[in-house]
Design a protein around this motif. Structure first.
Motif, PDB file in Angstrom:
ATOM      1  N   ASP A  75      22.137  74.841 113.787  1.00 20.54           N
ATOM      2  CA  ASP A  75      21.537  75.899 112.974  1.00 20.54           C
ATOM      3  C   ASP A  75      22.481  76.337 111.861  1.00 20.54           C
ATOM      4  O   ASP A  75      22.041  76.618 110.737  1.00 20.54           O
ATOM      5  CB  ASP A  75      21.185  77.108 113.845  1.00 20.54           C
ATOM      6  N   GLU A  76      23.794  76.394 112.173  1.00 30.73           N
ATOM      7  CA  GLU A  76      24.773  76.825 111.170  1.00 30.73           C
ATOM      8  C   GLU A  76      24.844  75.804 110.027  1.00 30.73           C
ATOM      9  O   GLU A  76      24.880  76.172 108.843  1.00 30.73           O
ATOM     10  CB  GLU A  76      26.170  76.981 111.802  1.00 30.73           C
ATOM     11  N   GLN A  77      24.844  74.495 110.387  1.00 27.93           N
ATOM     12  CA  GLN A  77      24.874  73.457 109.358  1.00 27.93           C
ATOM     13  C   GLN A  77      23.600  73.485 108.510  1.00 27.93           C
ATOM     14  O   GLN A  77      23.647  73.324 107.293  1.00 27.93           O
ATOM     15  CB  GLN A  77      25.033  72.081 110.014  1.00 27.93           C
ATOM     16  N   PHE A  78      22.471  73.680 109.171  1.00 29.29           N
ATOM     17  CA  PHE A  78      21.190  73.743 108.464  1.00 29.29           C
ATOM     18  C   PHE A  78      21.195  74.901 107.460  1.00 29.29           C
ATOM     19  O   PHE A  78      20.798  74.737 106.301  1.00 29.29           O
ATOM     20  CB  PHE A  78      20.046  73.915 109.470  1.00 29.29           C
ATOM     21  N   ALA A  79      21.647  76.079 107.904  1.00 25.61           N
ATOM     22  CA  ALA A  79      21.686  77.263 107.034  1.00 25.61           C
ATOM     23  C   ALA A  79      22.616  77.033 105.854  1.00 25.61           C
ATOM     24  O   ALA A  79      22.311  77.396 104.708  1.00 25.61           O
ATOM     25  CB  ALA A  79      22.125  78.488 107.831  1.00 25.61           C
ATOM     26  N   PHE A  80      23.788  76.404 106.117  1.00 27.45           N
ATOM     27  CA  PHE A  80      24.768  76.146 105.063  1.00 27.45           C
ATOM     28  C   PHE A  80      24.217  75.174 104.021  1.00 27.45           C
ATOM     29  O   PHE A  80      24.340  75.384 102.819  1.00 27.45           O
ATOM     30  CB  PHE A  80      26.059  75.595 105.681  1.00 27.45           C
ATOM     31  N   LEU A  81      23.592  74.094 104.477  1.00 28.61           N
ATOM     32  CA  LEU A  81      23.097  73.059 103.568  1.00 28.61           C
ATOM     33  C   LEU A  81      21.897  73.517 102.752  1.00 28.61           C
ATOM     34  O   LEU A  81      21.731  73.123 101.602  1.00 28.61           O
ATOM     35  CB  LEU A  81      22.742  71.796 104.364  1.00 28.61           C
ATOM     36  N   THR A  82      21.040  74.330 103.352  1.00 24.64           N
ATOM     37  CA  THR A  82      19.812  74.748 102.652  1.00 24.64           C
ATOM     38  C   THR A  82      20.014  75.961 101.752  1.00 24.64           C
ATOM     39  O   THR A  82      19.197  76.212 100.866  1.00 24.64           O
ATOM     40  CB  THR A  82      18.693  75.068 103.663  1.00 24.64           C
ATOM     41  N   SER A  83      21.083  76.739 101.974  1.00 30.77           N
ATOM     42  CA  SER A  83      21.261  77.966 101.194  1.00 30.77           C
ATOM     43  C   SER A  83      21.367  77.676  99.700  1.00 30.77           C
ATOM     44  O   SER A  83      20.735  78.330  98.875  1.00 30.77           O
ATOM     45  CB  SER A  83      22.498  78.732 101.666  1.00 30.77           C
ATOM     46  N   GLY A  84      22.182  76.658  99.334  1.00 36.61           N
ATOM     47  CA  GLY A  84      22.320  76.311  97.924  1.00 36.61           C
ATOM     48  C   GLY A  84      21.034  75.773  97.343  1.00 36.61           C
ATOM     49  O   GLY A  84      20.653  76.105  96.214  1.00 36.61           O
ATOM     50  N   TYR A  85      20.325  74.935  98.107  1.00 35.42           N
ATOM     51  CA  TYR A  85      19.055  74.382  97.646  1.00 35.42           C
ATOM     52  C   TYR A  85      18.011  75.483  97.443  1.00 35.42           C
ATOM     53  O   TYR A  85      17.212  75.447  96.508  1.00 35.42           O
ATOM     54  CB  TYR A  85      18.521  73.363  98.659  1.00 35.42           C
ATOM     55  N   ASP A  86      18.023  76.462  98.353  1.00 33.89           N
ATOM     56  CA  ASP A  86      17.042  77.543  98.282  1.00 33.89           C
ATOM     57  C   ASP A  86      17.205  78.337  96.990  1.00 33.89           C
ATOM     58  O   ASP A  86      16.223  78.659  96.318  1.00 33.89           O
ATOM     59  CB  ASP A  86      17.203  78.459  99.495  1.00 33.89           C
ATOM     60  N   GLU A  87      18.449  78.616  96.626  1.00 30.98           N
ATOM     61  CA  GLU A  87      18.718  79.369  95.396  1.00 30.98           C
ATOM     62  C   GLU A  87      18.320  78.542  94.171  1.00 30.98           C
ATOM     63  O   GLU A  87      17.736  79.063  93.215  1.00 30.98           O
ATOM     64  CB  GLU A  87      20.207  79.744  95.329  1.00 30.98           C
ATOM     65  N   GLU A  88      18.625  77.237  94.215  1.00 31.28           N
ATOM     66  CA  GLU A  88      18.246  76.357  93.100  1.00 31.28           C
ATOM     67  C   GLU A  88      16.733  76.299  92.952  1.00 31.28           C
ATOM     68  O   GLU A  88      16.194  76.324  91.835  1.00 31.28           O
ATOM     69  CB  GLU A  88      18.801  74.954  93.337  1.00 31.28           C
ATOM     70  N   LYS A  89      16.033  76.260  94.075  1.00 33.44           N
ATOM     71  CA  LYS A  89      14.573  76.197  94.037  1.00 33.44           C
ATOM     72  C   LYS A  89      13.982  77.468  93.422  1.00 33.44           C
ATOM     73  O   LYS A  89      13.041  77.404  92.629  1.00 33.44           O
ATOM     74  CB  LYS A  89      14.031  76.001  95.461  1.00 33.44           C
ATOM     75  N   LYS A  90      14.546  78.628  93.780  1.00 33.82           N
ATOM     76  CA  LYS A  90      14.077  79.894  93.203  1.00 33.82           C
ATOM     77  C   LYS A  90      14.290  79.915  91.690  1.00 33.82           C
ATOM     78  O   LYS A  90      13.415  80.336  90.930  1.00 33.82           O
ATOM     79  CB  LYS A  90      14.811  81.074  93.849  1.00 33.82           C
ATOM     80  N   THR A  91      15.469  79.464  91.256  1.00 30.46           N
ATOM     81  CA  THR A  91      15.777  79.427  89.822  1.00 30.46           C
ATOM     82  C   THR A  91      14.819  78.493  89.086  1.00 30.46           C
ATOM     83  O   THR A  91      14.306  78.824  88.009  1.00 30.46           O
ATOM     84  CB  THR A  91      17.231  78.959  89.605  1.00 30.46           C
TER      85      THR A  91
END
Length: 558
Positions: free
Chosen positions: A443-459
């Motif tokens: 779960d920690e790896q998943f959260a770390f890897l997706t956090s940057g993608y999530d922000e990029e997707k919002k932008t």
């Protein structure tokens, strides 16, 4: 105070949602149950505290606060409610009352239907019941929000508020009609603002003509008010914010905009504004009070508003002047006295260089010289358009079409790139989610890897919305040329610059630095709707002034 002399507080609450449950939840029914219980169990000196039409999520309730005031004064022995949810549906605050506040003041609490009595030692399930009550409130809030969202998407008025200057159609509450009493006030506010009057001058006019504030008018018409009612001596004193809100409302163009705000939480009354891309726009739904040109002039002035100058007036070029090299605003510098020939403009970045460390040059130009140049160029453009209207329209549309096509090509490339990247991110998200579900990723790896993608997707999502809007606007460019021609037709001739005609005709002015080789300064004027206007004439020139004895004479060219 003796325990026997203290109050037995009987608290009743009914929300709008509870009303749908029928008579069983009514205030009258609650009162009957509470009084009967108090009589049968020998609780004396009873007093009712009532909140009718209040949500249990908020604890800022008049009846509840009055009861808590008595509790804190040490005047209450027992608090009784029909059930826990009557006290509140916020499990944290309800728990704080039952487990901290009431014990501190030696107050016994009883919830009849839930079998809660703090005089006993068997209340272990009370926090769980509070949590279920809050869960109910959260679920109800979700359903209400979904209903409001659906209404907003259909263009229906969700909050029931009608813009000042309109009234709801008696036959269709979602349709607006001009208010015979206030529609002309809205028109007057816009007319004064676009001609250059300051907000305080508009406020003085409203006060002199005894125009009631929005809140006072609403109170006199309905007997209720959303915002605090003004003091009787201030019923004609309009706040700045109210006037700016009116000047910015697109509803006065005849459009309906819904979904403009949202609540931050079902536990809070605080609202935030939705960004433009999340609002719902429905054009031409009712009779407009303001035309497009007047509204756009008002928006231009709102966007460039700043503090009045030392002589307490708004400068004629306010918000229009920019440095041609760094793009920063140009600011007015007033010399000693009130003579305009001593007034000049300089680059804002240059002026703030010591504080910010950013570098530019002065771009100094006298106000009298700039007025002379702008007036001459405006007369040149008006004369050309009046004498060669059809030729101007064709040329302007041709130039505009080329510029639009170039811009569209760039924007469509960026849009395609952004949409492709969104698709890639969606694939990456699915892959990461599958790996997480199968245990390949923690779960920690998943959260770390997706956090940057999530922000990029919002932008990217925001940028896609912006590009789509820009592309839609660009395709309407030909209509702008006709609007400029219509604006020219309004004037027979312009012999003097005023705040009104400058801001009607001109979108922005760029002041470039002096070219020391030619001893000239380039000035670019961009006209509303059409940008730069080339009439084929020689550049407008003005012989300027001597900055000091023996200095070279400088010339300016547009």
């Amino acid at each position: 105070m003796l325990q026997t002399d203290k109050i037995t507080a009987l608290y009743c609450r009914l929300s709008q949602e509870d009303m749908q449950a029928g008579e069983s939840e009514s205030i009258q029914n609650q009162k009957m149950i509470l009084q009967k219980y108090a009589d049968e169990h020998h609780f004396f000196n009873t007093r009712f505290f009532v909140d009718d039409g209040f949500s249990g999520v908020s604890f800022e309730r008049e009846g509840l606060q009055a009861m808590l005031h008595e509790v804190e004064a040490g005047n209450v022995a027992t608090v009784i409610t029909k059930d826990l949810s009557r006290l509140g549906r916020n499990y944290l605050k309800t728990g704080e009352l039952i487990e901290i506040v009431f014990p501190e003041y030696e107050v016994r609490y009883i919830a009849i239907n839930d079998g809660v009595d703090t005089a006993r030692e068997d209340n272990e399930f009370t926090p769980l019941r509070n949590w279920f009550n809050e869960f109910y409130a959260r679920d109800t809030s979700k359903k209400i929000r979904a209903v409001k969202q659906a209404k907003a998407q259909k263009g229906e008025r969700v909050n029931g508020q009608v813009p000042y200057g309109y009234i709801a159609d008696p036959n269709d509450r979602n349709h607006l009609l001009p208010d015979p009493e206030t529609a002309h006030i809205v028109k007057q506010i816009f007319a004064m603002y676009v001609r250059g009057d300051r907000i305080c001058e508009i406020q003085n006019w409203l006060r002199e003509h005894e125009v009631l504030t929005v809140a006072e008018l609403q109170y006199r018409r309905t007997g209720s008010h959303r915002h605090p009612r003004p003091h009787p001596n201030c019923i004609y004193n309009w706040p700045d914010k109210t006037l700016y809100d009116i000047l910015a409302r697109k509803e006065y163009l005849g459009h309906t905009i819904t979904g403009k705000s949202y609540k931050v939480s079902y536990k809070s009354k605080k609202t935030k504004k939705n960004p433009e891309e999340k609002r719902y726009f429905f054009p031409n739904t009712h009779e407009p009070l303001i035309d497009e040109e007047t509204f756009e002039l008002a928006q231009k002035r709102i966007a460039t508003k700043h503090r009045p100058t030392k002589v307490d007036e708004i400068d004629i070029f306010s918000g229009l002047l920019f440095c041609g090299d760094c793009g920063y605003k140009m600011y007015l510098q007033q010399g000693a006295g009130t003579l305009e020939r001593k007034h000049a403009y300089t680059c804002g970045k240059y002026r703030n260089r010591i504080r910010t460390g950013e570098l530019c040059t002065t771009h100094y130009i006298r106000k009298s010289v700039l007025k002379e140049l702008v007036l001459a160029d405006l007369q040149r453009v008006l004369s050309y358009v009046k004498e060669h209207e059809q030729e101007f329209i064709e040329t302007a549309n041709e130039c505009s079409a080329k510029a639009v096509q170039k811009t569209l090509t760039q924007q469509r490339k960026e849009l395609d790139k952004a949409q492709s990247r969104i698709s890639e991110l969606n694939i990456l998200f699915r892959k990461l989610y599958e790996d997480n579900a199968l245990g390949k990723l923690s779960d920690e790896q998943f959260a770390f890897l997706t956090s940057g993608y999530d922000e990029e997707k919002k932008t990217l999502t925001r940028r896609i919305a912006e590009l789509s809007q820009e592309i839609d606007n660009a395709t309407e460019r030909s209509a702008d040329v006709k609007r400029f021609v219509a604006l020219v037709r309004k004037y027979t001739a312009i012999t003097e610059l005023t705040y009104e005609n400058v801001h009607e005709f001109i979108d922005r002015i760029l002041i470039h630095e002096l070219d020391k080789e030619t001893n000239t300064r380039k000035i670019e004027i961009f006209y509303s709707f059409v940008g730069r206007v080339d009439t084929g004439d020689k550049p407008t020139e003005s012989i300027s002034y001597f900055r000091q004895i023996g200095a070279d004479v400088k010339s300016y060219a547009i």
